[in-house]
Design a protein around this motif. Structure first.
Motif, PDB file in Angstrom:
ATOM      1  N   GLY A  33       0.811  -1.209   0.000  1.00 18.46           N
ATOM      2  CA  GLY A  33       0.000   0.000   0.000  1.00 18.46           C
ATOM      3  C   GLY A  33       0.847   1.263   0.000  1.00 18.46           C
ATOM      4  O   GLY A  33       0.600   2.196  -0.778  1.00 18.46           O
ATOM      5  N   TYR A  83       2.469   1.932  -3.368  1.00 20.88           N
ATOM      6  CA  TYR A  83       1.583   2.600  -4.321  1.00 20.88           C
ATOM      7  C   TYR A  83       1.495   4.096  -4.019  1.00 20.88           C
ATOM      8  O   TYR A  83       1.528   4.930  -4.923  1.00 20.88           O
ATOM      9  CB  TYR A  83       0.195   1.981  -4.291  1.00 20.88           C
ATOM     10  CG  TYR A  83       0.130   0.585  -4.856  1.00 20.88           C
ATOM     11  CD1 TYR A  83       0.990   0.178  -5.877  1.00 20.88           C
ATOM     12  CD2 TYR A  83      -0.786  -0.346  -4.364  1.00 20.88           C
ATOM     13  CE1 TYR A  83       0.935  -1.096  -6.388  1.00 20.88           C
ATOM     14  CE2 TYR A  83      -0.843  -1.638  -4.885  1.00 20.88           C
ATOM     15  CZ  TYR A  83       0.019  -2.006  -5.891  1.00 20.88           C
ATOM     16  OH  TYR A  83      -0.026  -3.275  -6.402  1.00 20.88           O
ATOM     17  N   VAL A  99      -6.643   4.520  -2.165  1.00 25.58           N
ATOM     18  CA  VAL A  99      -5.505   4.306  -1.265  1.00 25.58           C
ATOM     19  C   VAL A  99      -5.713   5.060   0.045  1.00 25.58           C
ATOM     20  O   VAL A  99      -5.358   4.573   1.127  1.00 25.58           O
ATOM     21  CB  VAL A  99      -4.191   4.729  -1.953  1.00 25.58           C
ATOM     22  CG1 VAL A  99      -3.057   4.795  -0.946  1.00 25.58           C
ATOM     23  CG2 VAL A  99      -3.825   3.753  -3.064  1.00 25.58           C
ATOM     24  N   CYS A 114      -8.219   2.884   2.139  1.00 27.36           N
ATOM     25  CA  CYS A 114      -7.855   1.519   2.537  1.00 27.36           C
ATOM     26  C   CYS A 114      -6.963   1.506   3.768  1.00 27.36           C
ATOM     27  O   CYS A 114      -6.071   2.342   3.920  1.00 27.36           O
ATOM     28  CB  CYS A 114      -7.148   0.804   1.381  1.00 27.36           C
ATOM     29  SG  CYS A 114      -8.244   0.412   0.000  1.00 27.36           S
ATOM     30  N   LYS A 147      -3.299  -4.270   4.895  1.00 31.56           N
ATOM     31  CA  LYS A 147      -1.935  -4.486   4.427  1.00 31.56           C
ATOM     32  C   LYS A 147      -1.840  -5.874   3.802  1.00 31.56           C
ATOM     33  O   LYS A 147      -2.724  -6.704   3.947  1.00 31.56           O
ATOM     34  CB  LYS A 147      -0.937  -4.352   5.577  1.00 31.56           C
ATOM     35  CG  LYS A 147      -0.894  -2.965   6.201  1.00 31.56           C
ATOM     36  CD  LYS A 147       0.123  -2.907   7.331  1.00 31.56           C
ATOM     37  CE  LYS A 147       0.168  -1.513   7.947  1.00 31.56           C
ATOM     38  NZ  LYS A 147       1.158  -1.432   9.056  1.00 31.56           N
ATOM     39  N   PHE A 159      -5.006  -6.053   0.937  1.00 29.86           N
ATOM     40  CA  PHE A 159      -5.050  -4.706   0.382  1.00 29.86           C
ATOM     41  C   PHE A 159      -5.752  -4.669  -0.973  1.00 29.86           C
ATOM     42  O   PHE A 159      -6.612  -3.822  -1.215  1.00 29.86           O
ATOM     43  CB  PHE A 159      -3.620  -4.167   0.253  1.00 29.86           C
ATOM     44  CG  PHE A 159      -3.538  -2.799  -0.342  1.00 29.86           C
ATOM     45  CD1 PHE A 159      -3.797  -1.679   0.424  1.00 29.86           C
ATOM     46  CD2 PHE A 159      -3.188  -2.629  -1.668  1.00 29.86           C
ATOM     47  CE1 PHE A 159      -3.724  -0.403  -0.125  1.00 29.86           C
ATOM     48  CE2 PHE A 159      -3.109  -1.364  -2.225  1.00 29.86           C
ATOM     49  CZ  PHE A 159      -3.377  -0.249  -1.445  1.00 29.86           C
ATOM     50  N   MET A 199      -9.357  -2.757  -1.982  1.00 22.09           N
ATOM     51  CA  MET A 199      -9.442  -1.739  -3.035  1.00 22.09           C
ATOM     52  C   MET A 199     -10.723  -1.896  -3.850  1.00 22.09           C
ATOM     53  O   MET A 199     -11.407  -0.913  -4.159  1.00 22.09           O
ATOM     54  CB  MET A 199      -8.221  -1.843  -3.948  1.00 22.09           C
ATOM     55  CG  MET A 199      -6.906  -1.509  -3.283  1.00 22.09           C
ATOM     56  SD  MET A 199      -6.579   0.251  -3.216  1.00 22.09           S
ATOM     57  CE  MET A 199      -5.867   0.484  -4.836  1.00 22.09           C
TER      58      MET A 199
END
Length: 250
Positions: A89, A92, A189, A192, A195, A199, A203
């Protein structure tokens, strides 16, 4: 192919695709996945950049990425390393900060996701105006290759339980080969909290909650060519805990 290239450079000239490649110990796989990305983006004519986010790989992945940047150019290969392994995460989030594209593609760097499907993702998004397009192993001619029975049972079981509990409106929640509008990915992101392997699932669930539209493209998922899978017992336990948390909070 020439007609597609022309269309990509005229009607879609403002579109740019940023590919986020989080890496950890992928020195054998990285050169081939980058070559394939360059090949398929070059043939389709779409504007792109590849952002490599290496989390301090001890096998020298970053040094390989530096060589690739010299070959393909700093305008196409961006290196945004981090000092240590900090999770998917946050990788990203880190990548989004450096992305200049209005669309972002997330995928694995271990050759499990073939770049040949990316033009199909792009065309699917254009056809339906979707906010995100997800690769699916469980619809149409999608499938999984190279997994043993244990891995297949874990994946199918996780997907089935998730479908029953969360009813997400998508056939493959645990996959990680997707195309997002950049602003949509940024919003998801932020929302959320999971982990690890949960994850990707969260999403899609959050996308449904926020009213985003999801398209799907059947893909062939192939087990990694080099290196070892990062899926272990701890990840499975974390997945189940995360699933129950999502069930209770969504």
């Amino acid at each position: 192919m020439a007609s597609r290239r022309g269309n990509a450079k005229t009607g879609e000239q403002a579109d740019k695709y940023s590919v986020l490649l989080p890496t950890y110990n992928e020195r054998e796989n990285l050169p081939l996945i980058v070559w394939l990305l360059v090949k398929y983006f070059g043939e389709s004519g779409y504007n792109y950049e590849i952002i490599v986010i290496d989390d301090g790989s001890p096998d020298g992945t970053l040094q390989i990425a530096e060589q690739l940047q010299k070959i393909y150019g700093a305008d196409k290969i961006l290196l945004r390393p981090r000092a240590k392994k900090l999770g998917l995460g946050t990788a990203y989030i880190h990548g989004i900060k450096h992305a200049s594209g209005n669309f972002i593609i997330i995928m694995d760097a271990d050759l499990s996701h073939h770049p040949k499907f990316i033009p199909q993702f792009i065309e699917k998004r254009k056809e339906g105006g979707y906010d995100l397009v997800s690769g699916t192993r469980y619809r149409g001619d999608g499938g999984v290759y190279g997994w043993d029975l244990r891995r297949k049972l874990i994946s199918r079981g996780a997907n089935f339980i998730t479908q029953v509990l969360l009813r997400p409106g998508a056939s493959d929640l645990t996959g990680s080969f997707r195309l997002y509008k950049t602003e949509v990915l940024e919003k998801l992101v932020e929302q959320c909290v999971s982990k690890g392997y949960v994850f990707q699932m969260e999403m899609i669930v959050r996308a449904r909650q926020l009213g985003y539209t999801v398209g799907e493209v059947p893909i062939s998922f192939v087990d990694r060519v080099y290196g070892e899978s990062k899926l272990g017992g701890n990840e499975i336990v974390s997945f189940l805990k995360g699933l129950l948390t999502l069930f209770a909070t969504t």
